[in-house]
Design a protein around this motif. Sequence first.
Motif, short mmCIF file in Angstrom:
data_model
loop_
_atom_site.label_atom_id
_atom_site.label_comp_id
_atom_site.label_asym_id
_atom_site.label_seq_id
_atom_site.Cartn_x
_atom_site.Cartn_y
_atom_site.Cartn_z
N GLU A 85 7.79 -8.55 3.48
CA GLU A 85 8.36 -7.99 2.26
C GLU A 85 9.35 -6.89 2.57
O GLU A 85 10.39 -6.76 1.91
CB GLU A 85 7.24 -7.47 1.36
N THR A 86 9.05 -6.07 3.58
CA THR A 86 9.96 -4.98 3.93
C THR A 86 11.28 -5.50 4.49
O THR A 86 12.29 -4.78 4.46
CB THR A 86 9.32 -4.04 4.97
N GLN A 87 11.29 -6.74 5.02
CA GLN A 87 12.54 -7.31 5.54
C GLN A 87 13.50 -7.69 4.41
O GLN A 87 14.71 -7.74 4.61
CB GLN A 87 12.24 -8.55 6.39
N ARG A 88 12.94 -7.99 3.22
CA ARG A 88 13.77 -8.41 2.09
C ARG A 88 13.96 -7.31 1.06
O ARG A 88 14.98 -7.25 0.39
CB ARG A 88 13.12 -9.62 1.40
N ASN A 89 12.97 -6.46 0.90
CA ASN A 89 12.96 -5.47 -0.16
C ASN A 89 13.35 -4.11 0.41
O ASN A 89 12.65 -3.56 1.27
CB ASN A 89 11.58 -5.40 -0.81
N VAL A 90 14.45 -3.58 -0.08
CA VAL A 90 15.02 -2.36 0.50
C VAL A 90 14.11 -1.15 0.36
O VAL A 90 13.94 -0.36 1.29
CB VAL A 90 16.38 -2.05 -0.16
N THR A 91 13.49 -1.00 -0.80
CA THR A 91 12.77 0.24 -1.11
C THR A 91 11.28 0.17 -0.84
O THR A 91 10.55 1.10 -1.17
CB THR A 91 13.00 0.62 -2.58
N ILE A 92 10.79 -0.92 -0.27
CA ILE A 92 9.38 -1.03 0.09
C ILE A 92 9.19 -0.61 1.54
O ILE A 92 9.87 -1.11 2.44
CB ILE A 92 8.85 -2.47 -0.11
N THR A 93 8.28 0.31 1.79
CA THR A 93 7.93 0.72 3.15
C THR A 93 6.41 0.66 3.32
O THR A 93 5.67 0.84 2.34
CB THR A 93 8.42 2.14 3.47
N ILE A 94 5.95 0.41 4.54
CA ILE A 94 4.52 0.33 4.79
C ILE A 94 4.15 1.24 5.96
O ILE A 94 4.95 1.46 6.88
CB ILE A 94 4.04 -1.12 5.07
N ASN A 95 2.93 1.78 5.93
CA ASN A 95 2.40 2.62 6.99
C ASN A 95 0.91 2.34 7.12
O ASN A 95 0.24 1.97 6.14
CB ASN A 95 2.61 4.11 6.70
N ASN A 96 0.38 2.53 8.32
CA ASN A 96 -1.06 2.38 8.53
C ASN A 96 -1.80 3.58 7.95
O ASN A 96 -1.30 4.70 7.99
CB ASN A 96 -1.38 2.24 10.02
N ASP A 97 -2.98 3.33 7.42
CA ASP A 97 -3.81 4.39 6.84
C ASP A 97 -4.70 4.98 7.92
O ASP A 97 -5.89 4.65 8.02
CB ASP A 97 -4.65 3.82 5.69
N GLY A 98 -4.13 5.85 8.75
CA GLY A 98 -4.90 6.47 9.82
C GLY A 98 -5.45 5.44 10.78
O GLY A 98 -4.75 4.55 11.28
N ASP A 99 -6.75 5.55 11.05
CA ASP A 99 -7.42 4.63 11.97
C ASP A 99 -7.99 3.42 11.25
O ASP A 99 -8.62 2.56 11.88
CB ASP A 99 -8.55 5.36 12.72
N ARG A 100 -7.80 3.33 9.94
CA ARG A 100 -8.35 2.21 9.17
C ARG A 100 -7.48 0.97 9.37
O ARG A 100 -6.34 0.91 8.91
CB ARG A 100 -8.44 2.57 7.69
N SER A 101 -8.01 -0.03 10.04
CA SER A 101 -7.25 -1.25 10.28
C SER A 101 -7.25 -2.18 9.08
O SER A 101 -6.46 -3.12 9.02
CB SER A 101 -7.83 -1.99 11.49
N ASP A 102 -8.17 -1.93 8.12
CA ASP A 102 -8.27 -2.81 6.96
C ASP A 102 -7.51 -2.27 5.75
O ASP A 102 -7.62 -2.81 4.65
CB ASP A 102 -9.74 -3.02 6.58
N GLN A 103 -6.72 -1.20 5.93
CA GLN A 103 -5.98 -0.60 4.83
C GLN A 103 -4.53 -0.34 5.25
O GLN A 103 -4.27 0.06 6.39
CB GLN A 103 -6.62 0.72 4.39
N ILE A 104 -3.60 -0.55 4.32
CA ILE A 104 -2.18 -0.33 4.57
C ILE A 104 -1.61 0.43 3.38
O ILE A 104 -1.84 0.04 2.22
CB ILE A 104 -1.43 -1.66 4.75
N ILE A 105 -0.87 1.49 3.64
CA ILE A 105 -0.23 2.27 2.58
C ILE A 105 1.15 1.68 2.31
O ILE A 105 1.99 1.59 3.20
CB ILE A 105 -0.11 3.75 2.98
N VAL A 106 1.38 1.27 1.05
CA VAL A 106 2.65 0.67 0.64
C VAL A 106 3.35 1.63 -0.32
O VAL A 106 2.76 2.08 -1.30
CB VAL A 106 2.41 -0.69 -0.04
N SER A 107 4.60 1.95 -0.03
CA SER A 107 5.37 2.89 -0.85
C SER A 107 6.52 2.16 -1.53
O SER A 107 7.13 1.26 -0.94
CB SER A 107 5.92 4.03 0.01
#
Length: 487
Positions: free
Chosen positions: A219-241
Amino acid sequence: ELPVIVVLNKMDRDAVARPKTESDIFDLFLELGASEELMEYPTLYASGKAGWVVADPDGPKSGMKDLLDSIISNIPQPKVDRKDIFRMLVTTLDYDEHLGKLLVGRVQSGVVKPGDTIKALSYDNRVLEEGTVTKVLAKKGLLNEIIEEGQAGDIVAVAGFKSNVSSTLCNPKVTEPIQADPIDPPVLSMTFAVNNSPMAGQEGKIFSALHIKERLEKETQRNVTITINNDGDRSDQIIVSGRGELQLSVLVENMRREGFELSISPPEVILQTNEKGQKEEPLEEVIIDVDNEYSGAVLDMLRVREAELQHMEQGPTKTRATFFATSRSLIGLRSELANATRGMAVYNHLFHSYVPFEQTDLQLRKGVLVSMAEGVASSYALKSIESRGTLFIGPQTKVYEGMVIGETTKAGDLDVNPVKAKALTNFRASGKDENYKLIPPRKMTLEEAIAYIQSDELIEVTPMSIRLRKKILDCGARQRAVKKSKK
């Protein structure tokens, strides 16, 4: 400013109010303050279903020739220089499974071919990267097609670079970028996580954190304003902005339709720290166009959300109001406006600046009814719960402990048992069994659910259902956590 071509669709219907529609469009241009040149717009008549656009609604109806002729005769040709060196402003992104990220834009000058060495400049004249063009593509219908070269005036996609929108792809000799506005920064973030509710895995096809992360990276490759980051050490969670709850809800809805099953957190405003170490939050300019009869309701709605009215202009039938409001206060406003104005409000918001963060409690909802048992909801139990508030579920709905099933009439959450059945006895009743008549439950859309939940809640999203739940499902553990937070 470019001239306008008006195209009226659905002209294949028998009872078409064409004269009234044309009159309404003319009145709209007058209300918007269009210049005399813009008012001289051509009008075409179309049927998207039948596949024709014509200039004469009473003549033969076939093909798109009249539309193409109108574009050629009314829209000025692009001002380009094919003899100059290559320059192109990146205006959007695309993605190819084999080539990766594609930078799309209109070639302003020169020619670009595979194998050319070019560089990317930022809008503030910083060199972002320099490399070789691997492929040049152009649209043929809905598909990308590899071409030998892109000339000035062509809209092309360039492969081999990782820059973003607003950057300038150009010849290494170029020293100044094409003038462009920077991308508005993301203002809201949400946490996408693996669904861990008792009903996980029953309705979706894709569940794992790895597949969710891969989908978001695409999605980040197509959508300009979407960014993702890892939620610390949690591998099962992703922060989407992203830019707002509508954009994020569209992303979730698309993933849901693709078969994903996940849980999402309530949106949080992205804060930044200034040079003095103070926290700042994004301020947005809000522009609302609404019928005059609903303007009072709109002003009251924005007042509750602590928005500042900057300008208000009232016409014969429409009112335009401009506000400054924090991104935090705008969460959920779009659906409320649609309900209050019967869908007649046009709502736009733009990032304006950052302002000092002030901790305020915008309490826009009451407490919730939370299930304290797992099973199937019964009419008997829901009838007694109904007097406590508004229900979100109906009879025969599967529920589990910690699932939100309604909203209370008062502040504070209330644990209830929606699966309780009527006690059976050995005695036959003198009359008929009571026929329980329930008020239809309130059904939320995904966007409404995102705006509704609070910090201790999650949304369980599956291809078949949207459920609200508490982060801590166990009733006793949840009460202990609340007491601990108050100390």
